[in-house]
Design a protein around this motif. Structure first.
Motif, PDB file in Angstrom:
ATOM      1  N   MET A   4       0.688  -1.473  -0.217  1.00  0.00           N
ATOM      2  CA  MET A   4      -0.146   0.148  -0.019  1.00  0.00           C
ATOM      3  C   MET A   4       0.893   1.273  -0.060  1.00  0.00           C
ATOM      4  SD  MET A   4      -3.216   1.170  -0.185  1.00  0.00           S
ATOM      5  CE  MET A   4      -4.278  -0.083   0.176  1.00  0.00           C
ATOM      6  N   ALA A   5       1.855   1.307   0.745  1.00  0.00           N
ATOM      7  CA  ALA A   5       3.109   2.403   0.680  1.00  0.00           C
ATOM      8  C   ALA A   5       3.711   2.559  -0.392  1.00  0.00           C
ATOM      9  CB  ALA A   5       4.040   2.407   1.691  1.00  0.00           C
ATOM     10  N   GLN A   6       3.817   1.236  -1.238  1.00  0.00           N
ATOM     11  CA  GLN A   6       4.355   1.211  -2.646  1.00  0.00           C
ATOM     12  C   GLN A   6       3.546   2.097  -3.505  1.00  0.00           C
ATOM     13  OE1 GLN A   6       5.238  -2.299  -5.414  1.00  0.00           O
ATOM     14  NE2 GLN A   6       7.358  -1.850  -4.281  1.00  0.00           N
ATOM     15  N   ALA A   7       1.964   1.896  -3.456  1.00  0.00           N
ATOM     16  CA  ALA A   7       1.285   2.265  -4.163  1.00  0.00           C
ATOM     17  C   ALA A   7       0.973   3.670  -4.284  1.00  0.00           C
ATOM     18  CB  ALA A   7      -0.241   1.784  -3.870  1.00  0.00           C
ATOM     19  N   VAL A   8       1.177   4.541  -3.084  1.00  0.00           N
ATOM     20  CA  VAL A   8       1.211   5.852  -2.983  1.00  0.00           C
ATOM     21  C   VAL A   8       2.501   6.743  -3.178  1.00  0.00           C
ATOM     22  CG1 VAL A   8      -0.902   5.828  -1.616  1.00  0.00           C
ATOM     23  CG2 VAL A   8       1.082   6.018  -0.463  1.00  0.00           C
ATOM     24  N   TYR A   9       3.522   6.011  -2.821  1.00  0.00           N
ATOM     25  CA  TYR A   9       4.864   6.518  -2.895  1.00  0.00           C
ATOM     26  C   TYR A   9       5.266   7.158  -4.121  1.00  0.00           C
ATOM     27  CZ  TYR A   9       9.832   6.713  -1.759  1.00  0.00           C
ATOM     28  OH  TYR A   9      11.211   7.067  -1.731  1.00  0.00           O
ATOM     29  N   PRO A  10       5.301   6.804  -5.445  1.00  0.00           N
ATOM     30  CA  PRO A  10       5.852   7.275  -6.439  1.00  0.00           C
ATOM     31  C   PRO A  10       5.135   8.546  -6.577  1.00  0.00           C
ATOM     32  CG  PRO A  10       5.292   5.151  -7.014  1.00  0.00           C
ATOM     33  CD  PRO A  10       4.755   5.427  -5.769  1.00  0.00           C
ATOM     34  N   ALA A  11       3.841   8.872  -6.582  1.00  0.00           N
ATOM     35  CA  ALA A  11       3.446  10.195  -6.514  1.00  0.00           C
ATOM     36  C   ALA A  11       3.761  11.186  -5.680  1.00  0.00           C
ATOM     37  CB  ALA A  11       1.683  10.051  -6.726  1.00  0.00           C
ATOM     38  N   MET A  12       3.973  10.660  -4.377  1.00  0.00           N
ATOM     39  CA  MET A  12       4.496  11.453  -3.280  1.00  0.00           C
ATOM     40  C   MET A  12       5.818  11.849  -3.759  1.00  0.00           C
ATOM     41  SD  MET A  12       3.293   9.614   0.160  1.00  0.00           S
ATOM     42  CE  MET A  12       1.590   9.668   0.878  1.00  0.00           C
ATOM     43  N   VAL A  13       6.839  11.126  -4.196  1.00  0.00           N
ATOM     44  CA  VAL A  13       8.112  11.569  -4.485  1.00  0.00           C
ATOM     45  C   VAL A  13       7.956  12.629  -5.649  1.00  0.00           C
ATOM     46  CG1 VAL A  13      10.098  10.488  -5.615  1.00  0.00           C
ATOM     47  CG2 VAL A  13       9.106   9.350  -3.456  1.00  0.00           C
ATOM     48  N   ALA A  14       7.138  12.362  -6.742  1.00  0.00           N
ATOM     49  CA  ALA A  14       7.060  13.277  -7.721  1.00  0.00           C
ATOM     50  C   ALA A  14       6.655  14.640  -7.463  1.00  0.00           C
ATOM     51  CB  ALA A  14       5.988  12.768  -8.883  1.00  0.00           C
ATOM     52  N   ARG A  15       5.835  14.834  -6.348  1.00  0.00           N
ATOM     53  CA  ARG A  15       5.406  15.943  -5.621  1.00  0.00           C
ATOM     54  C   ARG A  15       6.445  16.483  -4.833  1.00  0.00           C
ATOM     55  NH1 ARG A  15       0.812  13.205  -4.917  1.00  0.00           N
ATOM     56  NH2 ARG A  15       0.757  13.883  -2.457  1.00  0.00           N
ATOM     57  N   GLY A  16       7.432  15.673  -4.209  1.00  0.00           N
ATOM     58  CA  GLY A  16       8.370  16.110  -3.128  1.00  0.00           C
ATOM     59  C   GLY A  16       7.720  16.362  -1.815  1.00  0.00           C
ATOM     60  N   GLU A  17       6.690  15.828  -1.615  1.00  0.00           N
ATOM     61  CA  GLU A  17       6.208  15.566  -0.344  1.00  0.00           C
ATOM     62  C   GLU A  17       5.212  14.675   0.039  1.00  0.00           C
ATOM     63  OE1 GLU A  17       4.247  19.260   0.246  1.00  0.00           O
ATOM     64  OE2 GLU A  17       2.809  19.002  -1.276  1.00  0.00           O
ATOM     65  N   GLY A  18       5.125  14.098   1.206  1.00  0.00           N
ATOM     66  CA  GLY A  18       4.219  13.133   1.574  1.00  0.00           C
ATOM     67  C   GLY A  18       4.253  12.769   2.986  1.00  0.00           C
ATOM     68  N   CYS A  19       3.363  11.780   3.392  1.00  0.00           N
ATOM     69  CA  CYS A  19       3.545  11.552   4.694  1.00  0.00           C
ATOM     70  C   CYS A  19       2.913   9.872   4.809  1.00  0.00           C
ATOM     71  CB  CYS A  19       2.919  12.273   5.796  1.00  0.00           C
ATOM     72  SG  CYS A  19       2.858  11.599   7.340  1.00  0.00           S
ATOM     73  N   ILE A  20       3.808   8.885   5.207  1.00  0.00           N
ATOM     74  CA  ILE A  20       3.376   7.563   5.601  1.00  0.00           C
ATOM     75  C   ILE A  20       3.554   7.168   6.921  1.00  0.00           C
ATOM     76  CG2 ILE A  20       3.847   5.145   5.106  1.00  0.00           C
ATOM     77  CD1 ILE A  20       4.867   6.286   2.251  1.00  0.00           C
ATOM     78  N   ILE A  21       2.659   6.811   7.831  1.00  0.00           N
ATOM     79  CA  ILE A  21       2.540   6.326   8.759  1.00  0.00           C
ATOM     80  C   ILE A  21       2.213   4.962   8.954  1.00  0.00           C
ATOM     81  CG2 ILE A  21       1.513   6.683  11.056  1.00  0.00           C
ATOM     82  CD1 ILE A  21       0.793   9.556  10.263  1.00  0.00           C
ATOM     83  N   ASN A  22       2.942   3.894   9.603  1.00  0.00           N
ATOM     84  CA  ASN A  22       2.797   2.768   9.641  1.00  0.00           C
ATOM     85  C   ASN A  22       2.262   2.261  11.039  1.00  0.00           C
ATOM     86  OD1 ASN A  22       3.265   2.022   6.958  1.00  0.00           O
ATOM     87  ND2 ASN A  22       5.569   2.313   7.594  1.00  0.00           N
ATOM     88  N   VAL A  23       1.213   1.417  11.191  1.00  0.00           N
ATOM     89  CA  VAL A  23       0.615   1.017  12.692  1.00  0.00           C
ATOM     90  C   VAL A  23       1.444  -0.257  13.094  1.00  0.00           C
ATOM     91  CG1 VAL A  23      -1.212   0.523  14.144  1.00  0.00           C
ATOM     92  CG2 VAL A  23      -1.224   2.527  12.577  1.00  0.00           C
ATOM     93  N   LYS A  67      13.472  12.436  -0.203  1.00  0.00           N
ATOM     94  CA  LYS A  67      12.697  13.008  -1.407  1.00  0.00           C
ATOM     95  C   LYS A  67      11.692  13.421  -0.882  1.00  0.00           C
ATOM     96  CE  LYS A  67      14.428   8.679  -3.779  1.00  0.00           C
ATOM     97  NZ  LYS A  67      14.297   7.309  -4.106  1.00  0.00           N
ATOM     98  N   GLY A  68      11.688  13.925   0.313  1.00  0.00           N
ATOM     99  CA  GLY A  68      10.350  14.801   0.706  1.00  0.00           C
ATOM    100  C   GLY A  68       9.277  14.214   1.476  1.00  0.00           C
ATOM    101  N   VAL A  69       9.344  12.602   1.646  1.00  0.00           N
ATOM    102  CA  VAL A  69       8.221  11.719   2.116  1.00  0.00           C
ATOM    103  C   VAL A  69       8.716  11.391   3.457  1.00  0.00           C
ATOM    104  CG1 VAL A  69       7.122   9.934   1.903  1.00  0.00           C
ATOM    105  CG2 VAL A  69       7.867  11.077  -0.294  1.00  0.00           C
ATOM    106  N   ARG A  70       7.995  11.766   4.516  1.00  0.00           N
ATOM    107  CA  ARG A  70       8.209  11.391   6.131  1.00  0.00           C
ATOM    108  C   ARG A  70       7.492  10.046   6.325  1.00  0.00           C
ATOM    109  NH1 ARG A  70       5.502  14.464   9.186  1.00  0.00           N
ATOM    110  NH2 ARG A  70       4.327  15.699   7.789  1.00  0.00           N
ATOM    111  N   VAL A  71       8.390   9.228   6.853  1.00  0.00           N
ATOM    112  CA  VAL A  71       7.898   7.836   7.277  1.00  0.00           C
ATOM    113  C   VAL A  71       8.060   7.648   8.477  1.00  0.00           C
ATOM    114  CG1 VAL A  71       7.782   5.424   6.542  1.00  0.00           C
ATOM    115  CG2 VAL A  71       8.591   7.236   4.775  1.00  0.00           C
ATOM    116  N   ASN A  72       6.985   7.320   9.393  1.00  0.00           N
ATOM    117  CA  ASN A  72       7.189   6.910  10.742  1.00  0.00           C
ATOM    118  C   ASN A  72       6.081   5.768  11.166  1.00  0.00           C
ATOM    119  OD1 ASN A  72       8.959   9.260  12.066  1.00  0.00           O
ATOM    120  ND2 ASN A  72       7.939  10.235  10.734  1.00  0.00           N
ATOM    121  N   ALA A  73       6.194   5.449  12.331  1.00  0.00           N
ATOM    122  CA  ALA A  73       5.242   4.405  13.055  1.00  0.00           C
ATOM    123  C   ALA A  73       4.896   4.638  14.124  1.00  0.00           C
ATOM    124  CB  ALA A  73       6.047   3.060  13.106  1.00  0.00           C
TER     125      ALA A  73
END
Length: 248
Positions: free
Chosen positions: A121-140, A176-182
């Motif tokens: 699911m992260a892989q599904a949204v990641y490329p578009a986030m990288v293309a925009r240079g911003e995004g946030c992924i939070i894994n539970v 690449k501007g994408v913040r990833v935390n859990a």
């Protein structure tokens, strides 16, 4: 509003921590796409609450272990609401039994939903986030990733793997501007903890310094911190609102 103009995708969003987080994000200005698994009545109710806050809501029944279905939902969300800015990777299950009693199918199901589902699911949204240079992924994840638990070996292992995945992706994504935390919640009043026996529940509560289970809204507050502008200095971190169950 901290998330004004943002689009958030929440897996496992019809109830529990997912629902509370979807509502918290909506209250701060985000439009919400969320998935669930055959929980249409509750999902309709959650969507209604989001819309009552003045935000758009889209929901679908999706098995996150089905990679193609997860990607299709992410694509639909982006078409309907706009590019996904925030992914709250929350969907999960558990099957409680002694270690020696687990079947291969049960092991695979737990790992597929938690680890594979979150990864892809992260892989599904990641490329578009990288293309925009911003995004946030939070894994539970779970506090069980930190301390383990009786009758939860595959679940604890999968949740620990999620923490490792979070750190690894953060190394790649942050430049690449994408913040990833859990987030590794402790015992919270959800359907998973409701399945515990009364004796197990009371023993767990008695061992907690706060003397109670947490509320989904308390975990949602942590998610809002990580998703919003105040969370910009968290990188590959695992925050654990757990009532003192694990102190580290």
């Amino acid at each position: 509003m901290k998330l004004s103009g943002k689009v958030a995708l929440v897996t496992g969003g019809s109830r529990g921590i997912g629902r509370a987080t979807a509502l918290a994000f909506a209250a701060e200005g985000a439009d919400i796409a969320f998935c669930h698994l055959d929980d249409g009545t509750q999902a309709d109710a959650t969507a209604g609450e989001i819309r009552a806050l003045g935000k758009r809501a889209l929901h679908r029944s999706v098995d996150v272990a089905d990679i193609a279905a997860g990607r299709a939902f992410a694509e639909e969300a982006a078409r309907a609401l706009g590019p996904v800015d925030i992914l709250f990777n929350n969907a999960g299950i558990n099957i409680r039994k002694p270690f020696e009693a687990y079947t291969e199918q049960e092991f695979d199901r737990i790992v597929d939903v938690h680890l594979k589902g979150m990864f892809f699911m992260a892989q599904a949204v990641y490329p578009a986030m990288v293309a925009r240079g911003e995004g946030c992924i939070i894994n539970v994840a779970s506090q069980r990733a930190l301390k383990g638990a009786v009758n939860s070996a595959p679940y604890s292992a999968a949740k620990a793997a999620i923490m490792g995945f979070t750190r690894a992706l953060a190394w790649e994504a942050t430049p690449k501007g994408v913040r990833v935390n859990a987030i590794a919640p402790g015992p919270v009043v959800t359907d998973l903890t409701a399945a515990m026996t009364p004796e197990d529940r009371q023993a767990f509560i008695d061992a907690l310094p706060v003397g109670r289970f947490g509320r989904p809204e308390e975990v949602a507050a942590t998610a809002l911190l990580l998703a919003g502008p105040d969370g910009g200095f968290y990188v590959g971190a695992t925050l654990s609102p757990n009532g003192g169950d694990v102190m580290y």
